[in-house]
Each structure stands twice: as C-alpha cells, then as structure tokens.
Design a protein around this motif. Structure first.
Motif, PDB file in Angstrom:
ATOM      1  N   ARG A  13       0.823  -1.197   0.000  1.00  0.00           N
ATOM      2  CA  ARG A  13       0.000   0.000   0.000  1.00  0.00           C
ATOM      3  C   ARG A  13       0.860   1.252   0.000  1.00  0.00           C
ATOM      4  NH1 ARG A  13      -5.333  -0.618   0.925  1.00  0.00           N
ATOM      5  NH2 ARG A  13      -6.099  -2.625   1.738  1.00  0.00           N
ATOM      6  N   LEU A  14       0.209   2.349  -0.436  1.00  0.00           N
ATOM      7  CA  LEU A  14       0.904   3.633  -0.401  1.00  0.00           C
ATOM      8  C   LEU A  14       1.153   4.080   1.035  1.00  0.00           C
ATOM      9  CD1 LEU A  14      -1.103   5.564  -3.154  1.00  0.00           C
ATOM     10  CD2 LEU A  14       1.009   4.238  -3.415  1.00  0.00           C
ATOM     11  N   LEU A  15       0.247   3.721   1.940  1.00  0.00           N
ATOM     12  CA  LEU A  15       0.369   4.085   3.348  1.00  0.00           C
ATOM     13  C   LEU A  15       0.398   2.803   4.173  1.00  0.00           C
ATOM     14  CD1 LEU A  15      -2.171   7.024   3.403  1.00  0.00           C
ATOM     15  CD2 LEU A  15       0.261   7.217   3.892  1.00  0.00           C
ATOM     16  N   PRO A  16       1.565   2.221   4.422  1.00  0.00           N
ATOM     17  CA  PRO A  16       1.644   0.990   5.216  1.00  0.00           C
ATOM     18  C   PRO A  16       1.272   1.253   6.670  1.00  0.00           C
ATOM     19  CG  PRO A  16       3.838   1.836   4.781  1.00  0.00           C
ATOM     20  CD  PRO A  16       2.895   2.674   3.967  1.00  0.00           C
ATOM     21  N   ALA A  17       0.985   0.180   7.389  1.00  0.00           N
ATOM     22  CA  ALA A  17       0.497   0.299   8.766  1.00  0.00           C
ATOM     23  C   ALA A  17       1.476   1.055   9.653  1.00  0.00           C
ATOM     24  CB  ALA A  17       0.228  -1.093   9.333  1.00  0.00           C
ATOM     25  N   ARG A  18       2.776   0.810   9.479  1.00  0.00           N
ATOM     26  CA  ARG A  18       3.759   1.519  10.317  1.00  0.00           C
ATOM     27  C   ARG A  18       3.623   3.020  10.139  1.00  0.00           C
ATOM     28  NH1 ARG A  18      10.180   1.293   9.307  1.00  0.00           N
ATOM     29  NH2 ARG A  18      10.029  -0.877   9.985  1.00  0.00           N
ATOM     30  N   ALA A  19       3.499   3.461   8.892  1.00  0.00           N
ATOM     31  CA  ALA A  19       3.384   4.889   8.626  1.00  0.00           C
ATOM     32  C   ALA A  19       2.122   5.468   9.237  1.00  0.00           C
ATOM     33  CB  ALA A  19       3.406   5.135   7.121  1.00  0.00           C
ATOM     34  N   VAL A  20       1.035   4.712   9.183  1.00  0.00           N
ATOM     35  CA  VAL A  20      -0.228   5.214   9.710  1.00  0.00           C
ATOM     36  C   VAL A  20      -0.159   5.331  11.236  1.00  0.00           C
ATOM     37  CG1 VAL A  20      -2.718   4.860   9.797  1.00  0.00           C
ATOM     38  CG2 VAL A  20      -1.443   4.197   7.755  1.00  0.00           C
ATOM     39  N   VAL A  21       0.542   4.412  11.902  1.00  0.00           N
ATOM     40  CA  VAL A  21       0.714   4.529  13.354  1.00  0.00           C
ATOM     41  C   VAL A  21       1.413   5.837  13.690  1.00  0.00           C
ATOM     42  CG1 VAL A  21       1.905   3.593  15.363  1.00  0.00           C
ATOM     43  CG2 VAL A  21       0.691   2.048  13.816  1.00  0.00           C
ATOM     44  N   TYR A  22       2.493   6.150  12.998  1.00  0.00           N
ATOM     45  CA  TYR A  22       3.201   7.404  13.264  1.00  0.00           C
ATOM     46  C   TYR A  22       2.336   8.613  12.906  1.00  0.00           C
ATOM     47  CZ  TYR A  22       7.618   5.127  14.360  1.00  0.00           C
ATOM     48  OH  TYR A  22       8.593   4.386  14.964  1.00  0.00           O
ATOM     49  N   PHE A  23       1.537   8.484  11.867  1.00  0.00           N
ATOM     50  CA  PHE A  23       0.633   9.576  11.490  1.00  0.00           C
ATOM     51  C   PHE A  23      -0.384   9.842  12.604  1.00  0.00           C
ATOM     52  CE2 PHE A  23      -3.573  10.505   9.545  1.00  0.00           C
ATOM     53  CZ  PHE A  23      -3.344  11.849   9.254  1.00  0.00           C
ATOM     54  N   VAL A  24      -0.961   8.788  13.183  1.00  0.00           N
ATOM     55  CA  VAL A  24      -1.925   8.958  14.273  1.00  0.00           C
ATOM     56  C   VAL A  24      -1.247   9.585  15.493  1.00  0.00           C
ATOM     57  CG1 VAL A  24      -3.462   7.757  15.876  1.00  0.00           C
ATOM     58  CG2 VAL A  24      -3.395   7.080  13.473  1.00  0.00           C
ATOM     59  N   LEU A  25      -0.023   9.153  15.807  1.00  0.00           N
ATOM     60  CA  LEU A  25       0.703   9.779  16.908  1.00  0.00           C
ATOM     61  C   LEU A  25       0.944  11.259  16.629  1.00  0.00           C
ATOM     62  CD1 LEU A  25       3.347   6.975  17.633  1.00  0.00           C
ATOM     63  CD2 LEU A  25       1.277   7.477  18.939  1.00  0.00           C
ATOM     64  N   ALA A  26       1.238  11.580  15.372  1.00  0.00           N
ATOM     65  CA  ALA A  26       1.466  12.977  15.006  1.00  0.00           C
ATOM     66  C   ALA A  26       0.192  13.802  15.120  1.00  0.00           C
ATOM     67  CB  ALA A  26       2.023  13.057  13.582  1.00  0.00           C
ATOM     68  N   LEU A  27      -0.976  13.192  14.899  1.00  0.00           N
ATOM     69  CA  LEU A  27      -2.229  13.916  15.082  1.00  0.00           C
ATOM     70  C   LEU A  27      -2.347  14.442  16.506  1.00  0.00           C
ATOM     71  CD1 LEU A  27      -4.795  11.628  13.196  1.00  0.00           C
ATOM     72  CD2 LEU A  27      -3.885  13.822  12.431  1.00  0.00           C
ATOM     73  N   CYS A  28      -1.867  13.660  17.470  1.00  0.00           N
ATOM     74  CA  CYS A  28      -1.865  14.104  18.874  1.00  0.00           C
ATOM     75  C   CYS A  28      -0.779  15.148  19.112  1.00  0.00           C
ATOM     76  CB  CYS A  28      -1.660  12.910  19.794  1.00  0.00           C
ATOM     77  SG  CYS A  28      -2.892  11.613  19.620  1.00  0.00           S
ATOM     78  N   LEU A  29       0.394  14.894  18.544  1.00  0.00           N
ATOM     79  CA  LEU A  29       1.538  15.774  18.787  1.00  0.00           C
ATOM     80  C   LEU A  29       1.313  17.171  18.240  1.00  0.00           C
ATOM     81  CD1 LEU A  29       4.408  15.654  19.984  1.00  0.00           C
ATOM     82  CD2 LEU A  29       5.236  15.155  17.683  1.00  0.00           C
ATOM     83  N   PRO A  70      -5.436  21.198  13.163  1.00  0.00           N
ATOM     84  CA  PRO A  70      -5.014  21.142  11.761  1.00  0.00           C
ATOM     85  C   PRO A  70      -5.584  19.918  11.069  1.00  0.00           C
ATOM     86  CG  PRO A  70      -3.231  20.473  13.204  1.00  0.00           C
ATOM     87  CD  PRO A  70      -4.340  20.942  14.092  1.00  0.00           C
ATOM     88  N   GLY A  71      -5.705  19.997   9.760  1.00  0.00           N
ATOM     89  CA  GLY A  71      -6.227  18.889   8.990  1.00  0.00           C
ATOM     90  C   GLY A  71      -5.214  17.778   8.825  1.00  0.00           C
ATOM     91  N   TYR A  72      -5.677  16.640   8.289  1.00  0.00           N
ATOM     92  CA  TYR A  72      -4.818  15.480   8.114  1.00  0.00           C
ATOM     93  C   TYR A  72      -3.594  15.810   7.265  1.00  0.00           C
ATOM     94  CZ  TYR A  72      -8.007  11.973  10.115  1.00  0.00           C
ATOM     95  OH  TYR A  72      -8.755  11.204  10.964  1.00  0.00           O
ATOM     96  N   ARG A  73      -3.802  16.446   6.141  1.00  0.00           N
ATOM     97  CA  ARG A  73      -2.675  16.724   5.242  1.00  0.00           C
ATOM     98  C   ARG A  73      -1.714  17.728   5.860  1.00  0.00           C
ATOM     99  NH1 ARG A  73      -3.497  18.356  -0.231  1.00  0.00           N
ATOM    100  NH2 ARG A  73      -1.980  16.816  -0.929  1.00  0.00           N
ATOM    101  N   SER A  74      -2.255  18.656   6.665  1.00  0.00           N
ATOM    102  CA  SER A  74      -1.396  19.626   7.343  1.00  0.00           C
ATOM    103  C   SER A  74      -0.479  18.927   8.339  1.00  0.00           C
ATOM    104  CB  SER A  74      -2.253  20.675   8.048  1.00  0.00           C
ATOM    105  OG  SER A  74      -1.460  21.555   8.806  1.00  0.00           O
TER     106      SER A  74
END
Length: 367
Positions: free
Chosen positions: A57-73, A83-87
């Motif tokens: 996939r373009l967005l593997p599970a590892r990347a999505v975990v870090y993305f979710v952590l970044a949503l909090c950070l 901020p939005g997801y892309r931001s």
C-alpha cells in the motif's frame, strides 16, 4: 517538535520521487518520536494485532501509526483549530521532503489518510500504549520516592471527544438536558501516574455518565506494586476500594473528608493516631448507637489505618493568607519510619497528576 531524518536514500512517501521508490514509513526516522517509539516496536504491535497490510500500500500500517501519533503531537499547532490530516502529514515529513534528491509530487489525500486510519483501527495503538506505559523515575529523580517507595497518584478527569454519531451513542452527553457546555460527548479518563516524571503507569476511560472514578480505579489495580505509595484525593477513601488497593501490596496515603469519623485508638508521638476504617455495616451500627445515646465497647471491624491532620497556609499575591486543614489516612502505621510531617510533604506530590492533566488538556490538545 520532532525533526525528520531519512536513512540513506529511502523516500518518506510513495509520492516522493526517490531512486529506491520506497513507501512512506519503511525507513522513516522522526527524531524524538522514533527515538521513543521505534519502528521495530511499531512493527511488533502491528503484527501482534493482525493489522498489517495484506498487499503493498501507499500508506503501510507503520506509517499510519506514526501519522496517528502525530495527530496528537500537532493537535494544537493551529491556533484557529485542529489542523487537517494533510497539514499534520506535511509537518511530520517537512524535513524529509527538503532533503537533496527527494522531489515532492503530492501528499496523500485526506480521504486516503482517513481510509488508512480506519484500516488500522485502535488495537495497535492500545498495544503500543501497553508496551510503553510504566514508571521511568530513578532513585535520583526529584520528588519520585518517599520512605523507599515510588510515589504514584491516581485521579480522573473528563475529556471531550469528537461529536460523531458513534461517540454520542457510545459515551453520551453530560450536563443539563444531556448536553454539556462544549456540546461534545465526553469520556472519563482515570490515570495512574508516576509523580516524579508524569509518566503514565496505566489508564482507563469510559462514559462519564455510567462510570465513576471509583469504578474506573478498579481497572488500574493490577498496575499497583508493593514498592509504590499511592496518593489520592478525598473522593476515593472508602472501605472497599481501600481494601482492594491495599491487597495489591502497595501502600496508600489518601486525603479524607472532614465529616468522616475516625475514633483514635492510640495517639502517636508525632500527633498522628491509629484508627479503624470501618466496614459499611459497622458505620451503620455505630451511627445508630450514637443516635440512641449508646456506647459500643467492642472495637469496630475494618481496616487498621493511621490518621494525620495538618494545616496548609496559602499566601496569595493579593489578599490575606488562607489556611486549610488536611486529613490523611495511610497504611504506613509506624510513625518512626514515616513521620507525619514527612508524609504531609510527600502527599504534596499528588498535585503532579493535576499538572499532567494540564499538559494533556491545555497544551497537547487544542483549546
């Protein structure tokens, strides 16, 4: 704020043109984020929970975990609102995207990030928390130990969650008319925190309307250890919860309300005294005896405890000093090993859990 560092020539995103054409997250390094939560740990919890991708996939599970952590950070980085997801993804990969040899074409769309987050689910994040939570203090950490015991505190707080139909159905609303002032569903978070570091030892949450702090506290009992001194405010003292917490081997020092009756059995040289935390049935029996003017001669049944009373004087910048009386109940019965004044000083560390909640609610989350 974490800075992103790429290893070798691996690209952080499939949409970033790079010789190796790797996917986002395969060899991504994000400064403090990946120092604390390694890619190997993320891969472990993804595999354990069966949430890994079955195809490339373009967005593997590892990347999505870090993305979710970044949503909090980065949740409060935009003063006008979250901020939005892309931001968030743009902030997360900013340093990577400016490295020589990496040419940004485009970030994944918000809908692609939403679908990736839905595929991941919550199980990997729960497993990640279970592996990273715990105590951090060493013997030289200020305010972390007293009487050879690790100071921890538990308390609850309410948090707004997104106003979605699923959250409204699961957690409901609180306040007048079933809706609180913010208009959002709320959860009650119950946390067990290490006082010296604000590290989360354990946590539980559920609907505010259905679960009190006492109920949620029972979910945290398994994380108490004999080398701990558990501090708590005056809403927790009660025969059953005290017994459950003490049965873990942990020692306790909880504030108690002024209207609770503790009859001295033996006054100690430091001014504290031994007493009994009576069973509910004993409270009723003794209350009826007092009302009838009778004196019960046999000792009551319950937990043997020690009571400490002291005053705290507050000197505000404006206005006269204010004095407040504190009462503590503790399982540390030997006044020679745990003098009253030292216990009062140790209890002051309970406020560190309030500081931890402030960090979560006022700094990490948007106002």
């Amino acid at each position: 704020m974490p800075s992103a560092i790429a290893e070798g020539s691996q690209a952080p995103l499939n949409r970033l043109a790079a010789p190796s054409d790797r996917r986002f997250g395969e060899r991504i390094r994000l400064g403090v984020l990946t120092e604390e939560i390694s890619p190997e740990l993320v891969d472990e919890v993804v595999e354990l929970t069966g949430c890994g991708e079955r195809r490339r996939r373009l967005l593997p599970a590892r990347a999505v975990v870090y993305f979710v952590l970044a949503l909090c950070l980065f949740s409060s980085s935009d003063s006008a609102g979250p901020p939005g997801y892309r931001s968030v993804l743009r902030t997360l990969t900013e340093k990577l995207r400016h490295l020589p040899g990496l040419c940004v074409q485009r970030l994944p769309t918000s809908s692609a990030l939403t679908r990736a987050r839905q595929r991941l689910g919550d199980k990997p994040l729960q497993a990640l928390f279970e592996r990273r939570c715990g105590t951090l203090a060493t013997t030289v950490t200020p305010g972390a130990f007293a009487f050879g015991l690790r100071l921890v505190a538990w308390d609850g707080t309410a948090l707004d969650v997104p106003d979605t139909p699923a959250n409204a159905a699961e957690f409901g609303f609180t306040g007048k008319g079933g809706v609180n002032q913010s208009g959002h569903p709320q959860v009650r978070l119950m946390a067990l925190t290490e006082c010296g570091t604000h590290a989360l030892v354990d946590a539980a949450f559920d609907a505010v309307a259905r679960f009190s702090e006492h109920k949620l506290a029972r979910r945290l009992l398994a994380s108490l250890r004999p080398d701990m001194l558990l501090l708590a405010d005056r809403n927790f003292a009660g025969y059953q919860l005290w017994g459950l917490a003490r049965a873990t081997g942990a020692h306790l020092a909880w504030r108690i309300k002024k209207n609770l009756v503790f009859v001295p059995l033996r006054v100690l040289s430091d001014g504290s005294y031994l007493s009994i935390m009576r069973t509910p049935a004993e409270n009723i029996r003794h209350g009826q005896a007092r009302a009838a003017g009778r004196t019960l001669t046999e000792p009551p049944r319950g937990h043997l405890v020690r009571i400490i009373e002291y005053t705290v004087t507050i000197h505000p910048q404006a206005g006269p000093p204010r004095t407040e009386t504190f009462r503590l109940v503790t399982s540390l019965l030997d006044h020679r090993l745990a003098p009253a004044h030292q216990l009062a000083r140790a209890y002051h560390q309970r406020w560190e859990i309030e500081n931890g909640f402030a960090e979560l609610k006022n700094r990490l989350r948007p106002s």
